[in-house]
Motif scaffolding. Sequence first.
Motif, PDB file in Angstrom:
ATOM      1  N   PHE A  16      15.344 -63.885 -42.096  1.00 44.13           N
ATOM      2  CA  PHE A  16      14.507 -62.795 -41.581  1.00 44.13           C
ATOM      3  C   PHE A  16      14.540 -61.629 -42.576  1.00 44.13           C
ATOM      4  N   PRO A  17      13.412 -60.980 -42.819  1.00 43.66           N
ATOM      5  CA  PRO A  17      13.407 -59.827 -43.744  1.00 43.66           C
ATOM      6  C   PRO A  17      14.282 -58.692 -43.203  1.00 43.66           C
ATOM      7  N   ARG A  18      15.341 -58.350 -43.934  1.00 44.20           N
ATOM      8  CA  ARG A  18      16.310 -57.380 -43.413  1.00 44.20           C
ATOM      9  C   ARG A  18      15.717 -55.981 -43.288  1.00 44.20           C
ATOM     10  N   GLU A  19      14.641 -55.687 -44.035  1.00 43.09           N
ATOM     11  CA  GLU A  19      14.063 -54.348 -43.914  1.00 43.09           C
ATOM     12  C   GLU A  19      13.403 -54.131 -42.552  1.00 43.09           C
ATOM     13  N   ARG A  20      13.205 -55.203 -41.781  1.00 39.96           N
ATOM     14  CA  ARG A  20      12.621 -55.064 -40.447  1.00 39.96           C
ATOM     15  C   ARG A  20      13.678 -54.808 -39.375  1.00 39.96           C
ATOM     16  N   LEU A  21      14.950 -54.774 -39.759  1.00 37.72           N
ATOM     17  CA  LEU A  21      16.036 -54.483 -38.810  1.00 37.72           C
ATOM     18  C   LEU A  21      16.312 -52.984 -38.810  1.00 37.72           C
ATOM     19  N   ILE A  22      16.165 -52.362 -37.653  1.00 33.98           N
ATOM     20  CA  ILE A  22      16.400 -50.926 -37.517  1.00 33.98           C
ATOM     21  C   ILE A  22      17.672 -50.739 -36.691  1.00 33.98           C
TER      22      ILE A  22
END
Length: 860
Positions: free
Chosen positions: A560-566
């Motif tokens: 999963f693209p980690r930049e989409r984890l907030i």
Amino acid sequence: MFLFLLLVLHPKANAQIDPGQCRYPLGMEDGRIKNDDITASSQWYETTGPQYARLNREEGDGAWCPAGQLQPSDVQYLQLDLRQLTFVTVVATQGRYARSSGNEFARKYRLSYSRDGHRWIPWKNRFGSEVIMANINTYASVVKDLHPPIITRFLRLIPVTDTVHTVCMRVELFGCPWQDGLTAYSAPEGHTMMAPGYPITPLNDSTYDGVQERRRVLGGLGQLTDGVIGLDDFSQTRQYMPWPGYDYVGWRNDSLGPGYIEMEFQFDRQRNFTSMKVHSNNMFARGVKVFSSVSCVFKPRLISQWEQEPVEFHTVLDDRNPSARYVTVPLERRVATAIRCRFYFADTWMIFSEISFQSVTNPLPTLRPPLMTSPFKSQTRAPTTVTAATETSTVTSKPRPPEESNTSILIGCLVTIILLLVVIIFLILWWQYVCKVMEKGPRRILDEEVMVHLPCNSDSPQSPPLDSLDSPYERVFLLDTPTHTQERTELRAKAPDCGGGYAEPDITRCTHHQSLQSSVPHYAETLIVKLQGVTGSNTYAIPALTADSLTRKDITAAEFPRERLIFREKLGEGQFGEVHLCEAEGLVEFLGEEAPPLSDDKSSVLVAVKQLRADATTTARNDFLKEIKIMSRLNDSNIIRLLCVCVHSDPLCMVTEYMENGDLNMFLSQREIESTLTHANNIPSVSMTDLLHMAVQIASGMKYLGSLNFVHRDLATRNCLLDRQLTIKISDFGMSRNLYSSDYYRIQGRAVLPIRWMAWESILLGKFTTASDVWAFGVTLWEIFTLCREQPYSLLTDEQVIENSGEFFRNQGRQIYLSPPPLCPPPLYELMMRCWRRDIRDRPSFHSLHQALRLYSPRS
């Protein structure tokens, strides 16, 4: 061999002391503190001398009493020599009872302590008060926690009185050895943070017990060694404190000039240093970051000069996760009695809450570079011939001794080494003989009484060496004993394949109908996988996964693209990892039909993210990948599900379902049993039907794990999570959360074990099977029907729980069972008792438990 023996004799010190766990009696009551180590300024009679100042003891005339009546201005003291540096956390006092004939006690007292026997320091609490309130009668003991704790060898108790009184005292101290060996650190004095919109936050070392000179603190210890780890928000504290930022010490970059802070650490003796652990804040939104790098130089002896070659370490900075964290700095086994380190700023502020060291004492001699007078100024050195015995900053030329002298010395050394080897071989052979003799008794007991099914196939969870069955306290300390991976592989290769099925295969099938006595050595040499995962959570016991198989290519979960984890909130933490609540943007489209329900804002999904910290070791990384591989194999409606991973770059992450209703323990403890009163007053409640349905769901999830030969090893209500529809999913987060730290028993600062939920064979033998999970399921049922109002065996201490497991082993009818919960129907309590049967083969399977509970539950 000689090196190995030295390492065994001098184990690593614990990296961090926990004041909540460091509360062991230090030996006044039981006599480990000898009479010669107890002195006083005076005594009334011989029978009231200092040797009678032992808590709960009535020797002599019942207590220590100073001479005459105590005046308010008098300074009389009782002095204790602990014989080593000790972390003292609690003091208990009594008066003179003397079998109901005494009437003297101290209403107040002060403490004074010394680490060297020369410089005495008055103890003050965090509010600056020196006086501790003590006894109100002659017989009851008054226990006082010390905030801050004291690191000392010598301690004086000084009774205080407001009027003329006769006082007498009995005492006990509680704490644990200070294995760090750190006696003092010096640093720049802390600064105060003042920012618009935030409270004024003093980041000074407010409990430092040294001196202050030229804006530096010198010669003492303080908040960096008090065992209290600061929170993610440095302006908050773990308990009520007089001001924000109390748990931290911090420095501002532009106030110091050179872009670093320099700290010096002095130790009680020469040590061989493995690493330094620094707990640092990382609240980068307020200009606070972990240090960018550190450079340390070493002084082998206090009278020598600083060595030339530094140890340098560069931190992997994390600008996405604002959590405070430990940074482990490897010190390359350098030998020193003092260390000087420069910590370089990565932002405006650098804030620490704890610094600890891992080392061994009496280090082996090592080759070190020549010494110099000005450390940090040069990274190069002139070519110089240096011998292993170099201890001064210059090498002087001496006439070479005669050749005969060198030959004699060499021959003497060789003879000494040979004699040592002979002695070591003799001791090893003798010890093996003794072990063989001592094994006969326990093996006979196992053959006649224990009747357990021992593992013998490579798919079974393994157990540690079993040295003795005489003492449950000795057995429990074997649970975290490491063994060599190579030996483990050889043993598993020899074990025959005996099939799967419930619990463990029958031992007679594994040994071709040989006796149990002959099969015990195989069991005694097998390995138990550690309970803790890298994030602090429990990992399932499954067939061994070798490090070679733990590559990213073998992971089936999607990247999963980690930049989409907030990141939203930290849920828990372990030694090398953390668990966070996050929002995953676009996860529904990413996973398709397998996506969990949307959160309330209808645009993102709430998930739990386990993240490996940047300072994790290679072993921790392999364990983390192993945990991902384990989780990817689980697919059941009552088991927490792995959704995706982020392993193509650091930090490694696994993304799992998040249960919005939290864990079952918290859910039930906030509710009452359903009644007319709860309906009328809108009190949160649950019905008996709800409780039975919860039990059915947990049994269903455990039945699934059992079908895969997985052993959970930490089943409890804290590890059962609830989603919006109150569906229970079994997880492994409980150990990582500080809320449940009291549910785990710490073994000498190493492994932590949920002993109140563990079967007797797990505590005593280190044996974890599906049958031991059945035992824990019985305790979990007991929790459910008590609405989690109390801890199992709440009236017993941890040590008494361990002793009770010994009673199950001895099977003489003295074991203590959990009492029937008031809400529990008798047939369900009988089901719990079946789960707690002594013999493994007499306990029900999860399949039969699930079927039985479905008969009771109207929903099933």
